[in-house]
Design a protein around this motif. Structure first.
Motif, PDB file in Angstrom:
ATOM      1  N   ILE A   2     -32.847 -49.702  68.670  1.00 15.35           N
ATOM      2  CA  ILE A   2     -33.864 -49.110  69.549  1.00 15.35           C
ATOM      3  C   ILE A   2     -33.358 -47.754  70.032  1.00 15.35           C
ATOM      4  O   ILE A   2     -32.218 -47.641  70.503  1.00 15.35           O
ATOM      5  CB  ILE A   2     -34.133 -50.007  70.780  1.00 15.35           C
ATOM      6  N   ILE A   3     -34.191 -46.731  69.885  1.00 23.03           N
ATOM      7  CA  ILE A   3     -33.864 -45.411  70.436  1.00 23.03           C
ATOM      8  C   ILE A   3     -34.924 -45.040  71.456  1.00 23.03           C
ATOM      9  O   ILE A   3     -36.054 -45.524  71.402  1.00 23.03           O
ATOM     10  CB  ILE A   3     -33.755 -44.315  69.344  1.00 23.03           C
ATOM     11  N   GLU A   4     -34.537 -44.192  72.381  1.00 22.61           N
ATOM     12  CA  GLU A   4     -35.474 -43.698  73.380  1.00 22.61           C
ATOM     13  C   GLU A   4     -36.055 -42.370  72.909  1.00 22.61           C
ATOM     14  O   GLU A   4     -35.336 -41.518  72.391  1.00 22.61           O
ATOM     15  CB  GLU A   4     -34.773 -43.503  74.729  1.00 22.61           C
ATOM     16  N   THR A   5     -37.364 -42.231  73.061  1.00 28.38           N
ATOM     17  CA  THR A   5     -38.045 -40.980  72.742  1.00 28.38           C
ATOM     18  C   THR A   5     -38.907 -40.608  73.940  1.00 28.38           C
ATOM     19  O   THR A   5     -39.075 -41.408  74.858  1.00 28.38           O
ATOM     20  CB  THR A   5     -38.952 -41.125  71.496  1.00 28.38           C
ATOM     21  N   THR A   6     -39.470 -39.427  73.916  1.00 26.84           N
ATOM     22  CA  THR A   6     -40.360 -39.036  75.018  1.00 26.84           C
ATOM     23  C   THR A   6     -41.642 -39.855  75.015  1.00 26.84           C
ATOM     24  O   THR A   6     -42.364 -39.869  75.999  1.00 26.84           O
ATOM     25  CB  THR A   6     -40.702 -37.534  74.948  1.00 26.84           C
ATOM     26  N   TRP A   7     -41.915 -40.561  73.912  1.00 25.87           N
ATOM     27  CA  TRP A   7     -43.099 -41.424  73.823  1.00 25.87           C
ATOM     28  C   TRP A   7     -42.776 -42.854  74.205  1.00 25.87           C
ATOM     29  O   TRP A   7     -43.619 -43.719  74.154  1.00 25.87           O
ATOM     30  CB  TRP A   7     -43.678 -41.410  72.401  1.00 25.87           C
ATOM     31  N   GLY A   8     -41.504 -43.126  74.492  1.00 32.08           N
ATOM     32  CA  GLY A   8     -41.071 -44.469  74.829  1.00 32.08           C
ATOM     33  C   GLY A   8     -40.078 -44.987  73.803  1.00 32.08           C
ATOM     34  O   GLY A   8     -39.692 -44.284  72.870  1.00 32.08           O
ATOM     35  N   PRO A   9     -39.646 -46.240  73.960  1.00 39.74           N
ATOM     36  CA  PRO A   9     -38.673 -46.804  73.027  1.00 39.74           C
ATOM     37  C   PRO A   9     -39.268 -46.957  71.626  1.00 39.74           C
ATOM     38  O   PRO A   9     -40.465 -47.217  71.475  1.00 39.74           O
ATOM     39  CB  PRO A   9     -38.338 -48.174  73.610  1.00 39.74           C
ATOM     40  N   LEU A  10     -38.416 -46.785  70.626  1.00 39.14           N
ATOM     41  CA  LEU A  10     -38.854 -46.882  69.240  1.00 39.14           C
ATOM     42  C   LEU A  10     -37.806 -47.664  68.461  1.00 39.14           C
ATOM     43  O   LEU A  10     -36.613 -47.354  68.528  1.00 39.14           O
ATOM     44  CB  LEU A  10     -39.020 -45.484  68.646  1.00 39.14           C
ATOM     45  N   GLU A  11     -38.262 -48.660  67.730  1.00 38.20           N
ATOM     46  CA  GLU A  11     -37.344 -49.427  66.894  1.00 38.20           C
ATOM     47  C   GLU A  11     -37.245 -48.751  65.531  1.00 38.20           C
ATOM     48  O   GLU A  11     -38.265 -48.477  64.891  1.00 38.20           O
ATOM     49  CB  GLU A  11     -37.825 -50.864  66.729  1.00 38.20           C
TER      50      GLU A  11
END
Length: 150
Positions: A2-11
């Motif tokens: 899981i990474i954090e992006t400005t759009w929220g967490p992304l797997e």
């Protein structure tokens, strides 16, 4: 993973992470990036896996400039371990109005999809610039029909 992006967490799958051994100019600490895209969209994001605010809007430069060409130096080919396959992407700078947006053809991002390594290559001899018009209204025949941001 899981990474954090400005759009929220992304797997993401760790096998999809591209490693940039020297980072990207101006972001030397960011070494690992993933491509985020929608299937039918000509635009992608090159997202840092470590810092959610480090993300670049990118595209295939050949969609906008059919005659775009450059030559990698032998040292760059060796560094990227390119044998037969590579992806080329260019960073887009959005402007207001969007029709004034630019594409960096002077420093393409070159990716080795087999080994998941990449580098932003600064071309020392090029007829292209870092702020080429993304949509060249005068030379529209040069670009493929890729739509718009709307």
């Amino acid at each position: 993973m899981i990474i954090e992006t400005t759009w929220g967490p992304l797997e993401i799958d760790e096998r999809d992470v591209f490693h940039f051994s020297k980072g990207i100019p101006g972001f030397a600490a960011e070494k690992d990036f993933v491509l985020i895209s929608n299937q039918d969209d000509p635009f992608q994001y090159l997202q840092s896996t470590r810092e959610k605010y480090v993300s670049f809007l990118i595209t295939d430069p050949f969609l906008f400039y059919r005659d775009y060409e450059f030559e990698l130096q032998p040292a760059e080919v060796d560094e990227l371990k390119i044998e037969d396959e590579m992806l080329v992407r260019s960073i887009i700078t959005l402007k207001d109005p969007v029709e004034k947006s630019t594409i960096n053809l002077l420093a393409p991002i070159v990716l080795n999809p087999k080994l998941q390594i990449g580098k932003q290559v600064v071309l020392h001899t090029s007829k292209y610039g870092a702020k080429q018009e993304l949509w060249n209204m005068n030379g529209r025949e040069n670009a493929r029909d890729v739509g718009s941001f709307t």
